[in-house]
Design an enzyme around this catalytic site. Structure first.
Site, PDB file in Angstrom:
ATOM      1  N   ASP A 314      16.688  -7.457  41.980  1.00  0.00           N
ATOM      2  CA  ASP A 314      16.783  -6.616  43.588  1.00  0.00           C
ATOM      3  C   ASP A 314      18.339  -6.714  43.782  1.00  0.00           C
ATOM      4  OD1 ASP A 314      16.026  -6.353  46.315  1.00  0.00           O
ATOM      5  OD2 ASP A 314      16.708  -8.471  46.533  1.00  0.00           O
ATOM      6  N   ASP A 507      15.352 -12.675  45.397  1.00  0.00           N
ATOM      7  CA  ASP A 507      15.779 -13.781  46.328  1.00  0.00           C
ATOM      8  C   ASP A 507      14.954 -13.901  47.613  1.00  0.00           C
ATOM      9  OD1 ASP A 507      17.215 -11.528  47.645  1.00  0.00           O
ATOM     10  OD2 ASP A 507      18.282 -13.056  48.741  1.00  0.00           O
ATOM     11  N   ASP A 511      10.348 -10.065  47.683  1.00  0.00           N
ATOM     12  CA  ASP A 511      10.188  -9.994  46.214  1.00  0.00           C
ATOM     13  C   ASP A 511       9.254 -10.899  45.542  1.00  0.00           C
ATOM     14  OD1 ASP A 511      12.764  -8.490  46.115  1.00  0.00           O
ATOM     15  OD2 ASP A 511      14.006 -10.194  46.305  1.00  0.00           O
TER      16      ASP A 511
END
Length: 617
Positions: A314, A507, A511
């Site tokens: 990410d 995080d 996600d």
């Protein structure tokens, strides 16, 4: 687990008592050994019987039962108890180290809406989101979650979409725009016409992904069980042949002698070294990693990490700080300091992340007496009167609306244009900052044979591509919602080799579905959301991407030690089994060889606790 631990401690105390104290009558020692055996062995015996009734005869439970009962049969009480005791200790380590069951994370998902304010017959009704029909009008007040997908028919506002996209920058919305559920309305009342039922809405789909994606993960089969599928039938058949065949075909051969050999063969065949050292190696690897701020939730994930080929990241909060900062100031006709001051004064009463970053960059105390008036213009920026000056601070649309000529710029990030008394005064570039650790992490991952590094982000294409270029990533996919990230990961999973694994690092709450569906999910735990941490298999407590490199080094070292123990234990085991079958070793020699192998394997496994990772450049 506590119950099993208490049983092991009690059995161990009884075992030591019988082993070290010589009672006047031998049967007392035998009774103590038997009690100790039943405490730790009864569960295994029951499993063996239950599996036999189900048609699953040859497993480790059957082998442990036959071998230990055989030891009792030839009077080797200490060996019978010790073997079962060591087996249970190994199982305890395994149960602690291997995959702790994940808690349901659906209740941690902040995006789940509690209610919807629906306009019906001129009144406002508070209903469950799944009771709202397509075409109905809902009202979302500041601070409330958007419960359903729809189109804004009245009002302008700013939405916090971080739970959906992972991006810190709020989204400006106005009449006619499509809006998705799960975001939070920040500053103005908006009316929305519902376009999808709750079960078809974005928030419902994300929750479904989180709750069900983990079912797509394959669980690695326990090595000992796989080994026992082949090993157990072979040694049991050989032991039976040893006990029955030689007395029938060899002249003067005593059945009692060959039965002793067969039972000795079974005792030696107990895979104590494997049963103890393998879970202990994984346990040690997990413990060694935890010292470095890397929490690994199970030994299967430690094993998979050693085979990682594709590393997917990410962006915001993972490779970047997730905090917007002023990156550049371009002033026209005034100084950069004066431009920043004017912008900071104008943004003084706003809690928008851009406003916060401007005030943070200014650093000096703001004299609020000079602020005559400020007005937020949703989707455009801010109009303010500072002392005698009329100030406009915002995007290109604000400049165009007020017919102010401004300088076009190709900077990456959010551009804040400033005009004073209808005259363009310059711009301020605000962008997310790349973590200092990220570049180092990507370089080290490639040195550790990671074939592909990929970034998935909900951010704009130009911003994502600039971050990817600076970091040296192989692939970049931008402007993705959670379901889009899942689709990309599913596609990337097809690109890895048969033994290779894909790891995803994230995080945020958004996600969680991707963390769950990946072979290995890695969460940045220090600042990461609870949902991401619960969904992940590995948690990095310091938020340093380079910790992934250390985790890979720990996993590879652990797997090397595990393989060493397997090869060594099997080699010695086969050798001693051969000697026992030929009558070249006594029971005690066989016991000593078995215990010796176990001790060596355990000492080798303990090396994992003190793994020294290579220094990061």
């Amino acid at each position: 687990m506590k119950k099993k631990g208490k049983k092991i401690i009690l059995a161990f105390i009884l075992f030591l008592t019988a082993l070290t104290v010589n009672f006047s009558k031998e049967w007392i020692n035998q009774v103590i050994y038997t009690i100790a055996y039943l405490i730790v062995g009864l569960e295994i015996i029951r499993k063996a019987i239950r599996n036999i009734l189900r048609g699953k005869v040859f497993d480790e439970n059957f082998l442990m039962t036959v071998a230990t009962i055989g030891a009792f049969g030839i009077g080797e009480f200490p060996e019978a108890v010790a073997v079962m005791l060591f087996y249970q200790i190994g199982e305890l380590f395994q149960s602690y180290a291997v995959d702790k069951s994940r808690k349901s994370i659906s209740n941690l998902m902040d995006i789940r809406p509690d209610f919807a304010n629906v306009e019906r017959n001129g009144t406002l009704e508070k209903l469950e989101p799944d009771d709202v029909k397509i075409g109905e009008i809902i009202i979302v007040k500041p601070g409330e979650k958007v419960p359903l997908d729809g189109r804004i028919i009245e009002g302008k506002s700013t939405l916090d979409t971080k739970a959906l996209t992972g991006e810190s920058l709020p989204r400006e919305v106005t009449e006619g725009e499509e809006i998705i559920s799960g975001s939070i309305n920040l500053n103005s009342v908006i009316k929305i016409q519902v376009t999808k039922k709750y079960e078809e809405s974005t928030v419902s789909k994300i929750l479904d992904l989180v709750e069900n994606a983990s079912s797509r993960k394959s669980k690695s089969e326990n090595f000992i069980t796989k080994f026992a599928q082949y090993y157990t039938p072979i040694v049991v058949i050989i032991a039976a042949i040893l006990a029955i065949l030689p007395p029938l075909i060899i002249k003067d051969a005593l059945f009692s002698d060959w039965l002793y050999r067969a039972l000795s063969f079974l005792v030696v065949s107990c895979p104590c070294a494997l049963v103890i050292s393998i879970p202990l190696s994984f346990f040690g690897g997990i413990g060694g990693a935890s010292k470095k701020g890397i929490l690994i939730k199970g030994s299967n994930y430690l094993e998979q990490l050693a085979n990682a080929e594709i590393m997917v990241f990410d962006k915001t909060g993972t490779l970047t700080e997730g905090i917007f900062e002023v990156q550049k100031i371009k002033a026209i006709g005034i100084s950069e300091k004066e431009l920043l001051k004017i912008a900071a004064y104008s943004e003084n009463y706003s809690n928008h992340p851009i406003s916060v970053s401007v005030k943070k960059a200014y650093q000096e105390k703001i004299d609020e007496k000079q602020i005559v008036k400020t007005e937020e213009l949703p989707g455009f920026g801010i109009m303010a009167k500072i002392a005698e000056q009329e100030v406009l601070v915002g995007n290109e649309k604000l400049m165009n609306q007020n017919q102010i000529e401004f300088a076009k710029c190709d900077e990456i990030g959010t551009i804040l244009h400033v005009a004073i008394d209808k005259k363009y005064a310059g711009y301020i570039v605000i962008a997310d900052k790349i973590k200092q650790d990220s570049i180092k992490a990507i370089q080290e991952l490639k040195k550790n044979r990671i074939k592909q590094t990929v970034m998935l982000t909900g951010d704009r294409k130009d911003v994502g591509e600039e971050v990817a270029r600076k970091l040296g990533l192989d692939k970049i996919y931008t402007e993705l919602l959670p379901d889009g990230k899942v689709a990309k990961v599913e596609s990337l999973l097809k690109e890895k080799s048969t033994k290779g694994k894909l790891a995803f690092v994230g995080d945020g709450i958004n996600d969680a579905p991707v963390l769950a569906i990946s072979d290995i999910g890695i969460a940045m735990g220090g600042l990461g959301s609870d949902a991401a941490i619960e969904a992940a298999d590995i948690v990095l407590m310091t938020d340093e991407p380079s910790k992934i490199v250390e985790a890979i080094q720990v996993s590879k070292k652990t797997m090397k030690i595990v393989k060493e123990n397997i090869v060594f234990a099997i080699f010695v085991k086969v050798l001693v089994l051969g000697l026992s079958a030929c009558g070249l070793s006594t029971m005690w020699e066989a016991v000593f060889a078995d215990v010796g192998v176990s001790i060596i394997a355990i000492l080798n496994a303990l090396r994992v606790l003190n793994i020294k990772t290579k220094k990061r450049c």
